[in-house]
Design a protein around this motif. Structure first.
Motif, mmCIF file in Angstrom:
data_model
loop_
_atom_site.group_PDB
_atom_site.id
_atom_site.type_symbol
_atom_site.label_atom_id
_atom_site.label_comp_id
_atom_site.label_asym_id
_atom_site.label_seq_id
_atom_site.Cartn_x
_atom_site.Cartn_y
_atom_site.Cartn_z
ATOM 1 N N GLY A 98 0.815 -1.294 -0.034
ATOM 2 C CA GLY A 98 -0.081 0.070 -0.239
ATOM 3 C C GLY A 98 0.880 1.377 -0.022
ATOM 4 N N SER A 99 2.067 1.213 0.694
ATOM 5 C CA SER A 99 3.017 2.429 0.548
ATOM 6 C C SER A 99 3.328 2.903 -0.890
ATOM 7 C CB SER A 99 4.261 1.792 1.226
ATOM 8 O OG SER A 99 4.150 1.189 2.321
ATOM 9 N N ASN A 174 -5.735 3.640 11.440
ATOM 10 C CA ASN A 174 -4.212 3.651 12.242
ATOM 11 C C ASN A 174 -3.915 5.074 12.145
ATOM 12 O OD1 ASN A 174 -1.772 3.107 12.800
ATOM 13 N ND2 ASN A 174 -0.965 2.235 11.056
ATOM 14 N N ASP A 202 -7.338 5.157 2.325
ATOM 15 C CA ASP A 202 -6.654 4.175 2.739
ATOM 16 C C ASP A 202 -7.611 2.907 3.582
ATOM 17 O OD1 ASP A 202 -4.710 2.409 3.761
ATOM 18 O OD2 ASP A 202 -3.266 4.004 4.255
ATOM 19 N N TYR A 205 -7.326 -1.701 6.269
ATOM 20 C CA TYR A 205 -7.765 -2.464 7.388
ATOM 21 C C TYR A 205 -9.219 -2.933 7.195
ATOM 22 C CZ TYR A 205 -3.433 -1.172 9.511
ATOM 23 O OH TYR A 205 -2.025 -0.939 9.773
ATOM 24 N N SER A 233 -4.069 -3.078 0.300
ATOM 25 C CA SER A 233 -2.896 -4.023 0.661
ATOM 26 C C SER A 233 -3.212 -5.391 1.307
ATOM 27 C CB SER A 233 -2.048 -3.396 1.734
ATOM 28 O OG SER A 233 -1.071 -4.043 2.158
ATOM 29 N N SER A 235 -0.812 -6.852 3.218
ATOM 30 C CA SER A 235 -0.328 -6.948 4.423
ATOM 31 C C SER A 235 -0.952 -7.391 5.815
ATOM 32 C CB SER A 235 0.594 -5.484 4.575
ATOM 33 O OG SER A 235 1.499 -5.273 3.647
ATOM 34 N N LYS A 236 -2.081 -6.535 6.002
ATOM 35 C CA LYS A 236 -2.582 -6.848 7.176
ATOM 36 C C LYS A 236 -3.485 -7.902 7.037
ATOM 37 C CE LYS A 236 -0.133 -3.492 7.999
ATOM 38 N NZ LYS A 236 0.928 -3.007 9.197
ATOM 39 N N ARG A 244 4.856 -7.549 0.483
ATOM 40 C CA ARG A 244 4.962 -6.162 -0.259
ATOM 41 C C ARG A 244 4.115 -6.206 -1.542
ATOM 42 N NH1 ARG A 244 4.976 -4.063 2.795
ATOM 43 N NH2 ARG A 244 5.309 -2.174 1.686
#
Ligand SMILES: Cc1ncc(COP(=O)(O)O)c(C=O)c1O
Length: 396
Positions: A98-99, A174, A202, A205, A233, A235-236, A244
């Motif tokens: 997501g970065s 977050n 974003d 989550y 993303s 990631s979570k 990544r």
């Protein structure tokens, strides 16, 4: 002597990672640490994702398409459909987390000196992405007393200038754990339409919404096709932070065409991780049900233990796996470092993220910390006890 760029000098350190050297030193000295500073879940990655990489019979680990593999994007679009988000694979660019999606979004819509309005406290790296893009963050303060609800719309309108290009929200939030209601998203939709701004959401989550609340995406809101950019993303969602893989999603064709040029410049997202992420989409709902139940239990224990400490104020998170706690200290940077350097309970201490770095308004949040409840319940109880004992003896 060659010199470092002004931009490089201005890049903020991550409040989540800047205390790592002190933690390493504490470990060398024999202390054990409860890591509450970073959103690295201890939850297992779905087996199906790891197995897909093991099973792949790739002989050449080649680049993928810059926008990500077509089949993966088609499957992401099917996943979104289940969440009532109707986008096609051509509205999606797969990114390196997501970065990178955030960086592409900033690069695609903002020039140097443009402004982005962000409710704070916000994910600390938004400061870093803004600095890297030469963009100025204009914060609108959400308060712990209001449980970090969306500030009144008039507060946003007051901040809009000819340089304002976008509003950025994190939903669920977050570091606050705040989950925006449908009505709040609709208020933001009205304001971006009125002032011709982008609304970047974003939503990494998305699955982590608690207490029967459902997540409402900006992509579900009618009439936002030209305005909304969603960041996502794996990631979570699948506890796959190291894969990544993320994505940028928008129905705005110019945004996608522009973001694709950024994507082409960095060639492609990681190939093996796309295989894992594609397989992860098959993860059964029962995985999420278990994970959510676990996080709700952790949240409840963490909040009730924190509330027992004199002078500690905490907002109850409705989503994600973080909370902001206000402590009876003047400077949580010093306190967090002291916890690692000078304090322990039976050889144990805690690492927290000082919350000042989650604000861009100087001086705000200095008595707050962010806690990630990514540890098992027993560890959380012990970690909060360390905090409690520490606050009894700490002198500012
Ligand atoms: C709100 C938010 N957005 C984006 C990211 C970036 O995640 P990644 O690059 O791992 O997808 C994170 C990571 O913690 C986050 O908390």
């Amino acid at each position: 002597m060659p010199t470092i760029s002004k931009k490089g000098q201005l890049m903020p350190q991550s409040p989540i990672r800047k205390l790592v050297p002190f933690a390493e030193q504490a470990v060398k000295e024999g202390k054990s640490i409860y890591y509450l500073n970073i959103g690295q879940p201890d939850i297992k990655t779905p087996e199906i994702a790891l197995q897909a990489v093991k099973d792949s019979n790739i002989e050449v680990l080649a680049y993928s398409r810059s926008e990500g593999s077509e089949i993966y994007r088609q499957k992401i679009s099917a996943y979104y459909k289940k969440h009532d988000i109707h986008v096609s694979h051509i509205d999606i660019i797969v990114t390196t987390g997501g970065s990178e999606a955030l960086l592409f979004a900033f690069g695609s819509i903002m020039d140097v000196d443009d402004e982005i309005i962000i409710p704070e406290p916000f994910y600390a790296n938004y400061n870093g992405f803004s600095t890297a893009s030469g963009v100025n963050v204009v914060p609108v303060i959400s308060k712990i007393e209001d449980n970090f609800a969306l500030p009144p719309i008039e507060e946003f309108e007051k901040l809009i200038t000819p340089k304002t290009k976008a509003i950025l929200i994190c939903n669920p939030g977050n570091p606050t754990g705040y989950l925006y209601s449908k009505e709040e998203i609709q208020k933001l939709a009205a304001i971006v339409k009125k002032h011709d701004l982008f609304l970047i959401a974003d939503e990494v989550y998305r699955e982590f919404a608690y207490d029967g609340n459902t997540h409402y995406s900006v992509m579900q809101e009618a009439g936002l096709d030209e305005y909304a950019i969603m960041i996502d993303s794996v990631s979570k969602r699948y506890s796959m932070c190291g894969a990544r893989i993320g994505c940028l999603v928008s129905k705005n064709k110019s945004v996608i065409q522009t973001a694709l040029k950024f994507a082409q410049a960095r060639l492609s997202p990681p190939t093996l991780a796309q295989i894992a992420s594609e397989a992860a989409l098959e993860t059964p709902q029962s995985y999420f049900d278990d994970v959510i139940e676990e996080y709700v239990d952790r949240r409840n224990i963490l909040i009730s233990e924190l509330q027992k400490i004199d002078g500690v104020k905490v907002a109850k998170p409705k989503g994600a796996f973080y909370c902001i706690a206000e402590l009876p200290v003047k400077n949580s940077d010093d306190f967090a470092q002291w916890l690692l350097e000078d304090f322990d309970v039976d050889g144990e201490t805690v690492m927290v993220a000082p919350a000042g770095g989650f604000y861009s308004t100087p001086g705000v949040g200095l008595n707050q910390i962010r806690i990630a409840y990514v540890l098992k319940k027993e560890s959380l109880i012990k970690a909060v006890n360390v905090l409690k004992e520490a606050l009894k003896v700490y002198k500012d």
